[in-house]
Design a protein around this motif. Structure first.
Motif, mmCIF file in Angstrom:
data_model
loop_
_atom_site.group_PDB
_atom_site.id
_atom_site.type_symbol
_atom_site.label_atom_id
_atom_site.label_comp_id
_atom_site.label_asym_id
_atom_site.label_seq_id
_atom_site.Cartn_x
_atom_site.Cartn_y
_atom_site.Cartn_z
ATOM 1 N N PHE A 72 0.803 -1.210 0.000
ATOM 2 C CA PHE A 72 0.000 0.000 0.000
ATOM 3 C C PHE A 72 0.843 1.271 0.000
ATOM 4 N N ALA A 73 2.120 1.150 -0.287
ATOM 5 C CA ALA A 73 3.003 2.321 -0.247
ATOM 6 C C ALA A 73 2.559 3.409 -1.219
ATOM 7 N N HIS A 74 1.940 3.005 -2.314
ATOM 8 C CA HIS A 74 1.488 3.985 -3.313
ATOM 9 C C HIS A 74 -0.030 4.094 -3.324
ATOM 10 N N SER A 75 -0.645 3.801 -2.210
ATOM 11 C CA SER A 75 -2.096 3.792 -2.104
ATOM 12 C C SER A 75 -2.680 5.195 -2.039
ATOM 13 N N GLY A 76 -3.892 5.335 -2.565
ATOM 14 C CA GLY A 76 -4.613 6.603 -2.474
ATOM 15 C C GLY A 76 -5.134 6.862 -1.072
ATOM 16 N N PHE A 77 -5.018 5.877 -0.188
ATOM 17 C CA PHE A 77 -5.486 6.046 1.184
ATOM 18 C C PHE A 77 -4.499 6.833 2.040
ATOM 19 N N ASN A 78 -3.271 6.939 1.611
ATOM 20 C CA ASN A 78 -2.246 7.618 2.392
ATOM 21 C C ASN A 78 -2.393 9.123 2.231
ATOM 22 N N ILE A 79 -3.104 9.728 3.181
ATOM 23 C CA ILE A 79 -3.452 11.144 3.087
ATOM 24 C C ILE A 79 -3.068 11.870 4.374
ATOM 25 N N ILE A 80 -2.575 13.091 4.221
ATOM 26 C CA ILE A 80 -2.313 13.985 5.349
ATOM 27 C C ILE A 80 -3.199 15.207 5.150
ATOM 28 N N TYR A 81 -3.932 15.579 6.187
ATOM 29 C CA TYR A 81 -4.784 16.766 6.148
ATOM 30 C C TYR A 81 -4.189 17.821 7.070
ATOM 31 N N LEU A 82 -3.957 18.993 6.523
ATOM 32 C CA LEU A 82 -3.519 20.135 7.323
ATOM 33 C C LEU A 82 -4.702 21.075 7.438
ATOM 34 N N THR A 83 -5.141 21.329 8.662
ATOM 35 C CA THR A 83 -6.288 22.200 8.888
ATOM 36 C C THR A 83 -5.803 23.485 9.534
ATOM 37 N N PHE A 84 -6.169 24.621 8.946
ATOM 38 C CA PHE A 84 -5.724 25.924 9.417
ATOM 39 C C PHE A 84 -6.876 26.664 10.083
ATOM 40 N N ASP A 85 -6.548 27.362 11.163
ATOM 41 C CA ASP A 85 -7.538 28.172 11.857
ATOM 42 C C ASP A 85 -6.846 29.440 12.343
ATOM 43 N N THR A 86 -6.584 30.351 11.402
ATOM 44 C CA THR A 86 -5.927 31.617 11.732
ATOM 45 C C THR A 86 -6.761 32.757 11.162
ATOM 46 N N HIS A 87 -6.363 33.962 11.495
ATOM 47 C CA HIS A 87 -7.042 35.140 10.960
ATOM 48 C C HIS A 87 -6.874 35.209 9.441
ATOM 49 N N GLU A 88 -5.703 34.805 8.960
ATOM 50 C CA GLU A 88 -5.391 34.905 7.542
ATOM 51 C C GLU A 88 -5.923 33.731 6.717
#
Length: 182
Positions: free
Chosen positions: A97-113
């Motif tokens: 599964f090294a090249h799997s579409g399941f390998n996801i990182i989500y970065l969630t931002f909560d700033t003024h900008e």
């Protein structure tokens, strides 16, 4: 005759005064979107700190089913730096599964900008401490972005401590001038 000249002068003076007032009191026109469609951000994904136990580098066992993580996203490398969001992910470290579409990182931002998230697909792997990943989309301030992310990590050779991951995002916004047919 004098009254006609007087009326003419007053009219011209009032017209000039109206033009000057309109020029100074009118709202500014809306600014056009930036001519630079690229956005570059530099952030840090902090490693978890447990009380009394130093944060040493550990390697995940090869027989793990999935690595699910939840980390703090900061603007500087120190763990006391301002928190600007969170990093969450789901990685299948098994070779098949090294090249799997399941390998996801989500970065969630909560700033003024910035408010929203960036989705990064963790397909493939670079060197031991550097990965170049693909940005596959986003929400909010990052709606429909594409681009790439460079993820690096360095060790503190003197203490064997693992420093936070440094992630550099290079995001490209879509051409917003096109309308969606429908």
């Amino acid at each position: 005759m004098l009254s006609n000249k007087l009326i003419f002068c007053v009219s011209v003076t009032l017209a000039i005064l109206v033009v000057i007032l309109l020029a100074t009191l009118s709202p500014l026109p809306h600014r056009k979107p930036s001519s630079k469609p690229w956005l570059a951000l530099s952030l840090y994904i902090q490693q978890p700190q447990t009380a009394g136990v130093p944060n040493v580098h550990t390697v995940a066992p090869q027989d793990v089913g999935a690595l699910i993580f939840h980390r703090v996203l900061t603007e500087e490398p120190k763990n006391t730096s301002k928190v600007i969001g969170k990093a969450q992910g789901f990685i299948l470290p098994v070779e098949q599964f090294a090249h799997s579409g399941f390998n996801i990182i989500y970065l969630t931002f909560d700033t003024h900008e910035y408010s929203g998230s960036v989705s990064i697909q963790a397909k493939g792997s670079g060197s031991d401490r550097r990965d170049e990943l693909r940005v596959v989309g986003g929400t909010g301030s990052f709606a429909f972005v594409r681009g790439f992310a460079v993820l690096t990590q360095k060790d503190d050779r003197d203490t064997d401590l693992v420093l936070p991951y440094h992630i550099r995002l290079h995001l490209k916004y879509p051409n917003r001038s096109k309308t969606i047919p429908g």
